[in-house]
Design an enzyme around this catalytic site. Structure first.
Site, PDB file in Angstrom:
ATOM      1  N   GLU A  94      -7.961 -29.732   3.550  1.00  0.00           N
ATOM      2  CA  GLU A  94      -8.403 -28.682   2.452  1.00  0.00           C
ATOM      3  C   GLU A  94      -7.373 -28.168   2.092  1.00  0.00           C
ATOM      4  OE1 GLU A  94     -12.631 -27.390   4.597  1.00  0.00           O
ATOM      5  OE2 GLU A  94     -10.878 -26.269   5.306  1.00  0.00           O
ATOM      6  N   CYS A 107      -2.331 -23.581  -1.806  1.00  0.00           N
ATOM      7  CA  CYS A 107      -1.850 -23.527  -0.575  1.00  0.00           C
ATOM      8  C   CYS A 107      -2.369 -24.945  -0.080  1.00  0.00           C
ATOM      9  CB  CYS A 107      -2.784 -22.532   0.183  1.00  0.00           C
ATOM     10  SG  CYS A 107      -2.564 -22.504   1.916  1.00  0.00           S
ATOM     11  N   CYS A 114      -4.029 -30.392  13.441  1.00  0.00           N
ATOM     12  CA  CYS A 114      -2.700 -29.786  13.514  1.00  0.00           C
ATOM     13  C   CYS A 114      -2.089 -29.867  15.278  1.00  0.00           C
ATOM     14  CB  CYS A 114      -2.520 -28.427  13.563  1.00  0.00           C
ATOM     15  SG  CYS A 114      -1.008 -27.513  13.593  1.00  0.00           S
ATOM     16  N   CYS A 118      -2.190 -22.967  18.468  1.00  0.00           N
ATOM     17  CA  CYS A 118      -2.332 -21.403  18.172  1.00  0.00           C
ATOM     18  C   CYS A 118      -3.603 -21.006  18.431  1.00  0.00           C
ATOM     19  CB  CYS A 118      -1.899 -21.098  17.006  1.00  0.00           C
ATOM     20  SG  CYS A 118      -0.171 -21.521  16.358  1.00  0.00           S
ATOM     21  N   CYS A 121      -6.225 -19.948  15.315  1.00  0.00           N
ATOM     22  CA  CYS A 121      -6.125 -20.694  14.259  1.00  0.00           C
ATOM     23  C   CYS A 121      -7.223 -21.613  14.577  1.00  0.00           C
ATOM     24  CB  CYS A 121      -4.895 -21.193  13.989  1.00  0.00           C
ATOM     25  SG  CYS A 121      -4.756 -22.144  12.342  1.00  0.00           S
ATOM     26  N   GLU A 166       1.080 -28.356  10.590  1.00  0.00           N
ATOM     27  CA  GLU A 166       2.458 -27.976  10.862  1.00  0.00           C
ATOM     28  C   GLU A 166       3.661 -28.704  10.083  1.00  0.00           C
ATOM     29  OE1 GLU A 166       4.216 -25.146  12.042  1.00  0.00           O
ATOM     30  OE2 GLU A 166       6.102 -26.466  11.315  1.00  0.00           O
ATOM     31  N   SER A 197       5.876 -22.831   5.294  1.00  0.00           N
ATOM     32  CA  SER A 197       5.627 -22.077   6.445  1.00  0.00           C
ATOM     33  C   SER A 197       5.672 -22.832   7.493  1.00  0.00           C
ATOM     34  CB  SER A 197       4.046 -21.276   6.138  1.00  0.00           C
ATOM     35  OG  SER A 197       3.883 -20.654   7.199  1.00  0.00           O
ATOM     36  N   SER A 220       5.736 -18.211  10.973  1.00  0.00           N
ATOM     37  CA  SER A 220       4.765 -17.482  11.603  1.00  0.00           C
ATOM     38  C   SER A 220       5.182 -16.986  12.896  1.00  0.00           C
ATOM     39  CB  SER A 220       3.353 -18.368  11.599  1.00  0.00           C
ATOM     40  OG  SER A 220       3.131 -18.751  10.384  1.00  0.00           O
ATOM     41  N   LEU A 221       5.523 -15.607  12.811  1.00  0.00           N
ATOM     42  CA  LEU A 221       6.221 -14.911  14.180  1.00  0.00           C
ATOM     43  C   LEU A 221       5.127 -14.509  15.074  1.00  0.00           C
ATOM     44  CD1 LEU A 221       8.838 -14.673  15.625  1.00  0.00           C
ATOM     45  CD2 LEU A 221       9.197 -12.435  14.332  1.00  0.00           C
ATOM     46  N   HIS A 222       4.227 -13.409  14.559  1.00  0.00           N
ATOM     47  CA  HIS A 222       3.126 -12.703  15.481  1.00  0.00           C
ATOM     48  C   HIS A 222       3.609 -12.028  16.490  1.00  0.00           C
ATOM     49  CE1 HIS A 222       0.642 -14.737  12.528  1.00  0.00           C
ATOM     50  NE2 HIS A 222       0.823 -16.151  12.797  1.00  0.00           N
ATOM     51  N   ASN A 296      -8.186 -13.259   9.939  1.00  0.00           N
ATOM     52  CA  ASN A 296      -9.413 -13.713   9.669  1.00  0.00           C
ATOM     53  C   ASN A 296     -10.305 -14.248  10.806  1.00  0.00           C
ATOM     54  OD1 ASN A 296      -8.795 -13.513   6.681  1.00  0.00           O
ATOM     55  ND2 ASN A 296      -7.482 -14.995   7.203  1.00  0.00           N
ATOM     56  N   CYS A 339      -6.303 -17.737   5.331  1.00  0.00           N
ATOM     57  CA  CYS A 339      -5.340 -18.189   6.490  1.00  0.00           C
ATOM     58  C   CYS A 339      -5.939 -18.497   7.715  1.00  0.00           C
ATOM     59  CB  CYS A 339      -4.176 -17.478   6.851  1.00  0.00           C
ATOM     60  SG  CYS A 339      -3.020 -17.069   5.481  1.00  0.00           S
TER      61      CYS A 339
HETATM   62  N1  SAH Z   1       1.707 -24.256  10.863  1.00  0.00           N
HETATM   63  C1  SAH Z   1       2.030 -23.597   9.985  1.00  0.00           C
HETATM   64  C2  SAH Z   1       1.462 -23.291   8.352  1.00  0.00           C
HETATM   65  C3  SAH Z   1      -0.097 -23.169   8.587  1.00  0.00           C
HETATM   66  S1  SAH Z   1      -1.017 -21.673   9.168  1.00  0.00           S
HETATM   67  C4  SAH Z   1       2.506 -22.077  10.155  1.00  0.00           C
HETATM   68  O1  SAH Z   1       2.117 -21.956  11.549  1.00  0.00           O
HETATM   69  O2  SAH Z   1       3.000 -21.301   9.530  1.00  0.00           O
HETATM   70  C5  SAH Z   1      -0.477 -20.872   7.851  1.00  0.00           C
HETATM   71  C6  SAH Z   1      -0.360 -19.028   8.248  1.00  0.00           C
HETATM   72  O3  SAH Z   1      -1.776 -18.643   8.794  1.00  0.00           O
HETATM   73  C7  SAH Z   1       0.298 -19.004   9.464  1.00  0.00           C
HETATM   74  O4  SAH Z   1       1.030 -17.671   9.101  1.00  0.00           O
HETATM   75  C8  SAH Z   1      -0.556 -18.669  10.747  1.00  0.00           C
HETATM   76  O5  SAH Z   1      -0.288 -18.126  11.879  1.00  0.00           O
HETATM   77  C9  SAH Z   1      -1.669 -17.931   9.806  1.00  0.00           C
HETATM   78  N2  SAH Z   1      -2.927 -17.920  10.525  1.00  0.00           N
HETATM   79  C10 SAH Z   1      -3.411 -18.840  11.373  1.00  0.00           C
HETATM   80  N3  SAH Z   1      -4.748 -18.232  11.823  1.00  0.00           N
HETATM   81  C11 SAH Z   1      -5.097 -17.262  11.233  1.00  0.00           C
HETATM   82  C12 SAH Z   1      -6.273 -16.471  11.310  1.00  0.00           C
HETATM   83  N4  SAH Z   1      -7.250 -16.783  12.106  1.00  0.00           N
HETATM   84  N5  SAH Z   1      -5.951 -15.369  10.530  1.00  0.00           N
HETATM   85  C13 SAH Z   1      -5.166 -15.027   9.726  1.00  0.00           C
HETATM   86  N6  SAH Z   1      -3.879 -16.083   9.643  1.00  0.00           N
HETATM   87  C14 SAH Z   1      -3.844 -16.778  10.374  1.00  0.00           C
END
Ligand code: SAH
Length: 346
Positions: A94, A107, A114, A118, A121, A166, A197, A220-222, A296, A339
């Protein structure tokens, strides 16, 4: 026996020129075909009208054009468009078009599924099926550029590699796609309008710096606490924060390009003062800014967006420490285009 035909877009311009010479034709035919493939996004040899019928048939006998096909296009009430893209082997990825008043951002996906895991995700649940080829990444961008011109009367302005996959786990192909996107033989876009990213693969962040790439980097730190980050992004056990930090310092020294940290605040996971303090410390190592992104939901209720109060605490502490922070609202949620929601549901 039918021989397997080669994907013509795997050839460089020089290889195409040499191919024509080997067929007893002129090298410049290679340029003509190259232009059809990359500037005019030809889906078939038939449309290459400045070639003779014999030449087109000869190409048809030797090659295929594995062009992507937009199978389904969904439009969100906020203008966001999601494309379900069918690949030559029938797998689907997508990509999303995100319009604002002044910009159109694409995007795009870099892998089918992937390889990372995570917990929050949706794409992670698909597992990694394969890497996308450079042309499959490029085609997604062209499709969105066309949609932007059609629906918003302007070309695509920005690209983020935040779709499925990724990007750094498909490093070579992502770089080749970006080369094409930025080249005058492709879309001629400025690399400063492209953001890659990553979940943070230290070795490859260093490699990008060594390769002197000109696009921007988002991580993507979190969480800036190892234990917490490992619990939501298990690969952090291997690629620890200390290694990530070292790689990011290296990145900044080499590129002088500020890093964006993507960060979701979840209730009961990273909504405490100590979480903010750890993030503030992490931000000190290299010039950076923080994007607080809205969560999300992906259906199982394990993760919940933290309260506004927690988010305000983040904003206040970060700003107090001189760190730029933005709070980003989600787009395209009603069509699962936000996202972390890309999972080929339809
Ligand atoms: N693998 C890469 C790019 C894809 S994810 C990465 O990790 O950066 C794109 C972004 O969406 C990342 O910052 C990820 O952490 C975030 N993301 C993943 N699942 C999400 C969700 N359910 N709600 C909000 N952001 C999310």
């Amino acid at each position: 026996m039918e021989t397997i035909k080669k994907d013509i877009r795997a050839l460089t311009r020089d290889q195409l020129r040499n191919f024509f010479v080997s067929q007893g034709d002129k090298a410049f035919r290679g340029n003509q075909v190259y232009e059809w493939l990359w500037q005019k996004s030809a889906h078939s040899f038939d449309v290459m009208t400045n070639l003779s019928k014999e030449t087109r048939d000869m190409l048809q006998e030797n090659f295929v054009i594995n062009h992507i096909k937009v199978d389904q296009m969904q439009r969100s009430s906020d203008g966001t468009i999601k494309n379900a893209v069918r690949l030559h082997d029938d797998l689907i990825v997508e990509s999303v078009l995100i319009p604002t008043k002044t910009r159109t951002t694409a995007c795009v996906s870099s892998q089918v599924g992937c390889s990372l895991d995570c917990k929050f995700c949706a794409t992670a649940r698909l597992k990694r099926m394969r890497n996308l080829n450079p042309d499959e990444i490029y085609d997604q961008v062209v499709a969105i550029d066309n949609e932007s011109r059609l629906y918003f009367d302007r070309p695509l302005s920005n690209i983020v590699f935040m779709g499925m996959g990724e990007p750094l786990m498909n490093y070579n192909n992502v770089l080749k796609a970006i080369e094409k996107i930025t080249s005058s033989e492709g879309l001629g876009m400025s690399p400063r309008r492209i953001t890659v990213s990553t979940s943070g693969v230290p070795k490859l962040i260093k490699k990008m710096a060594d390769d002197e790439v000109k696009f921007k980097l988002a991580v993507s730190l979190h969480s800036a606490i190892d234990e917490t980050r490992t619990s939501i992004m298990p690969f952090n056990a291997t690629f620890t924060l200390a290694d990530l930090r070292e790689a990011l310092v290296y990145w900044y020294q080499k590129t002088k390009s500020r890093i964006t940290y993507e960060y979701v605040v979840w209730e009961g996971i990273n909504d405490k003062r100590e979480d903010v303090d750890a993030l503030v410390d992490f931000c000190r190592f290299a010039p950076s800014k923080v994007n607080l992104i809205e969560y999300n939901p992906i259906d199982d209720g394990q993760f919940q967006q933290a309260s506004n109060k927690a988010i305000e605490m983040y904003v206040e502490r970060l700003e107090k420490n001189g760190i730029t922070v933005t709070v980003r609202r989600s787009r395209g949620k009603d069509i699962d285009a936000a996202c972390g929601q890309l999972a080929n549901k339809s």
